[in-house]
Design a protein around this motif. Sequence first.
Motif, PDB file in Angstrom:
ATOM      1  N   ALA A 182       0.812  -1.227   0.000  1.00  0.00           N
ATOM      2  CA  ALA A 182       0.000   0.000   0.000  1.00  0.00           C
ATOM      3  C   ALA A 182       0.840   1.269   0.000  1.00  0.00           C
ATOM      4  O   ALA A 182       0.308   2.373  -0.084  1.00  0.00           O
ATOM      5  CB  ALA A 182      -0.923   0.000   1.213  1.00  0.00           C
ATOM      6  N   ARG A 183       2.146   1.133   0.104  1.00  0.00           N
ATOM      7  CA  ARG A 183       3.006   2.321   0.094  1.00  0.00           C
ATOM      8  C   ARG A 183       2.992   2.933  -1.292  1.00  0.00           C
ATOM      9  O   ARG A 183       2.779   2.239  -2.256  1.00  0.00           O
ATOM     10  CB  ARG A 183       4.432   1.940   0.513  1.00  0.00           C
ATOM     11  CG  ARG A 183       4.468   1.635   2.017  1.00  0.00           C
ATOM     12  CD  ARG A 183       5.821   1.607   2.577  1.00  0.00           C
ATOM     13  NE  ARG A 183       6.284   2.972   2.823  1.00  0.00           N
ATOM     14  CZ  ARG A 183       7.511   3.257   3.214  1.00  0.00           C
ATOM     15  NH1 ARG A 183       8.395   2.319   3.401  1.00  0.00           N
ATOM     16  NH2 ARG A 183       7.871   4.496   3.431  1.00  0.00           N
ATOM     17  N   PRO A 184       3.120   4.209  -1.424  1.00  0.00           N
ATOM     18  CA  PRO A 184       3.697   5.167  -0.491  1.00  0.00           C
ATOM     19  C   PRO A 184       2.675   5.885   0.393  1.00  0.00           C
ATOM     20  O   PRO A 184       2.875   7.040   0.733  1.00  0.00           O
ATOM     21  CB  PRO A 184       4.411   6.147  -1.405  1.00  0.00           C
ATOM     22  CG  PRO A 184       3.531   6.209  -2.609  1.00  0.00           C
ATOM     23  CD  PRO A 184       2.969   4.805  -2.758  1.00  0.00           C
ATOM     24  N   ALA A 185       1.618   5.234   0.768  1.00  0.00           N
ATOM     25  CA  ALA A 185       0.654   5.859   1.676  1.00  0.00           C
ATOM     26  C   ALA A 185       1.359   6.290   2.964  1.00  0.00           C
ATOM     27  O   ALA A 185       2.382   5.725   3.339  1.00  0.00           O
ATOM     28  CB  ALA A 185      -0.475   4.878   1.994  1.00  0.00           C
ATOM     29  N   ARG A 186       0.782   7.257   3.630  1.00  0.00           N
ATOM     30  CA  ARG A 186       1.354   7.770   4.872  1.00  0.00           C
ATOM     31  C   ARG A 186       1.003   6.853   6.044  1.00  0.00           C
ATOM     32  O   ARG A 186       0.107   6.009   5.945  1.00  0.00           O
ATOM     33  CB  ARG A 186       0.840   9.177   5.115  1.00  0.00           C
ATOM     34  CG  ARG A 186       1.281  10.120   3.976  1.00  0.00           C
ATOM     35  CD  ARG A 186       0.734  11.483   4.145  1.00  0.00           C
ATOM     36  NE  ARG A 186       1.351  12.069   5.335  1.00  0.00           N
ATOM     37  CZ  ARG A 186       1.159  13.305   5.724  1.00  0.00           C
ATOM     38  NH1 ARG A 186       0.378  14.097   5.033  1.00  0.00           N
ATOM     39  NH2 ARG A 186       1.744  13.767   6.812  1.00  0.00           N
ATOM     40  N   HIS A 187       1.718   7.051   7.141  1.00  0.00           N
ATOM     41  CA  HIS A 187       1.579   6.189   8.320  1.00  0.00           C
ATOM     42  C   HIS A 187       0.111   5.988   8.721  1.00  0.00           C
ATOM     43  O   HIS A 187      -0.360   4.848   8.829  1.00  0.00           O
ATOM     44  CB  HIS A 187       2.381   6.784   9.488  1.00  0.00           C
ATOM     45  CG  HIS A 187       2.330   5.954  10.725  1.00  0.00           C
ATOM     46  ND1 HIS A 187       3.386   5.182  11.144  1.00  0.00           N
ATOM     47  CD2 HIS A 187       1.347   5.769  11.645  1.00  0.00           C
ATOM     48  CE1 HIS A 187       3.054   4.560  12.258  1.00  0.00           C
ATOM     49  NE2 HIS A 187       1.823   4.903  12.586  1.00  0.00           N
ATOM     50  N   MET A 188      -0.611   7.070   8.962  1.00  0.00           N
ATOM     51  CA  MET A 188      -1.985   6.941   9.456  1.00  0.00           C
ATOM     52  C   MET A 188      -2.928   6.389   8.389  1.00  0.00           C
ATOM     53  O   MET A 188      -3.935   5.758   8.723  1.00  0.00           O
ATOM     54  CB  MET A 188      -2.492   8.267  10.013  1.00  0.00           C
ATOM     55  CG  MET A 188      -1.808   8.656  11.331  1.00  0.00           C
ATOM     56  SD  MET A 188      -1.776   7.345  12.593  1.00  0.00           S
ATOM     57  CE  MET A 188      -3.516   7.189  12.972  1.00  0.00           C
ATOM     58  N   GLU A 189      -2.617   6.583   7.118  1.00  0.00           N
ATOM     59  CA  GLU A 189      -3.414   5.970   6.053  1.00  0.00           C
ATOM     60  C   GLU A 189      -3.238   4.456   6.076  1.00  0.00           C
ATOM     61  O   GLU A 189      -4.201   3.704   5.866  1.00  0.00           O
ATOM     62  CB  GLU A 189      -2.999   6.531   4.690  1.00  0.00           C
ATOM     63  CG  GLU A 189      -3.335   7.991   4.505  1.00  0.00           C
ATOM     64  CD  GLU A 189      -2.702   8.621   3.278  1.00  0.00           C
ATOM     65  OE1 GLU A 189      -3.303   9.574   2.755  1.00  0.00           O
ATOM     66  OE2 GLU A 189      -1.622   8.161   2.840  1.00  0.00           O
ATOM     67  N   LEU A 190      -2.025   4.007   6.361  1.00  0.00           N
ATOM     68  CA  LEU A 190      -1.758   2.571   6.445  1.00  0.00           C
ATOM     69  C   LEU A 190      -2.434   1.963   7.670  1.00  0.00           C
ATOM     70  O   LEU A 190      -2.986   0.864   7.609  1.00  0.00           O
ATOM     71  CB  LEU A 190      -0.246   2.325   6.476  1.00  0.00           C
ATOM     72  CG  LEU A 190       0.494   2.735   5.200  1.00  0.00           C
ATOM     73  CD1 LEU A 190       2.000   2.777   5.443  1.00  0.00           C
ATOM     74  CD2 LEU A 190       0.155   1.811   4.054  1.00  0.00           C
ATOM     75  N   VAL A 191      -2.421   2.691   8.777  1.00  0.00           N
ATOM     76  CA  VAL A 191      -3.119   2.239   9.982  1.00  0.00           C
ATOM     77  C   VAL A 191      -4.610   2.101   9.681  1.00  0.00           C
ATOM     78  O   VAL A 191      -5.240   1.092  10.012  1.00  0.00           O
ATOM     79  CB  VAL A 191      -2.871   3.203  11.169  1.00  0.00           C
ATOM     80  CG1 VAL A 191      -3.782   2.874  12.346  1.00  0.00           C
ATOM     81  CG2 VAL A 191      -1.404   3.159  11.597  1.00  0.00           C
ATOM     82  N   ALA A 192      -5.181   3.107   9.032  1.00  0.00           N
ATOM     83  CA  ALA A 192      -6.606   3.082   8.692  1.00  0.00           C
ATOM     84  C   ALA A 192      -6.936   1.904   7.776  1.00  0.00           C
ATOM     85  O   ALA A 192      -7.983   1.261   7.934  1.00  0.00           O
ATOM     86  CB  ALA A 192      -7.014   4.401   8.032  1.00  0.00           C
ATOM     87  N   LEU A 193      -6.060   1.600   6.841  1.00  0.00           N
ATOM     88  CA  LEU A 193      -6.275   0.470   5.935  1.00  0.00           C
ATOM     89  C   LEU A 193      -6.398  -0.832   6.725  1.00  0.00           C
ATOM     90  O   LEU A 193      -7.324  -1.623   6.503  1.00  0.00           O
ATOM     91  CB  LEU A 193      -5.112   0.367   4.941  1.00  0.00           C
ATOM     92  CG  LEU A 193      -5.138  -0.827   4.004  1.00  0.00           C
ATOM     93  CD1 LEU A 193      -4.800  -0.391   2.590  1.00  0.00           C
ATOM     94  CD2 LEU A 193      -4.181  -1.908   4.454  1.00  0.00           C
ATOM     95  N   LEU A 194      -5.483  -1.067   7.654  1.00  0.00           N
ATOM     96  CA  LEU A 194      -5.531  -2.293   8.448  1.00  0.00           C
ATOM     97  C   LEU A 194      -6.779  -2.338   9.326  1.00  0.00           C
ATOM     98  O   LEU A 194      -7.394  -3.385   9.496  1.00  0.00           O
ATOM     99  CB  LEU A 194      -4.267  -2.427   9.312  1.00  0.00           C
ATOM    100  CG  LEU A 194      -2.967  -2.657   8.546  1.00  0.00           C
ATOM    101  CD1 LEU A 194      -1.778  -2.676   9.518  1.00  0.00           C
ATOM    102  CD2 LEU A 194      -3.010  -3.942   7.741  1.00  0.00           C
TER     103      LEU A 194
END
Length: 70
Positions: A34-46
């Motif tokens: 899922a990168r280059p998404a930002r940290h909190m975007e990756l948290v939200a995805l999970l």
Amino acid sequence: MSDDTIKGPASYFPSIETKYGRPIAEWKALVRAARPARHMELVALLKEQHGMGHGHANAIVAHTLAEDDA
């Protein structure tokens, strides 16, 4: 006397694997895909796509990004 206790985000890994039924390597692969998404975007995805709690999602993302940026 040595302290072999796992600290930081990795301390959550055993409970994450038990609760969500997938090895940490798979969760890290999802984050990397899922990168280059930002940290909190990756948290939200999970959280949103996999039903993961905030603390567990944050631990995986933080550990994965730290590995990749090292």
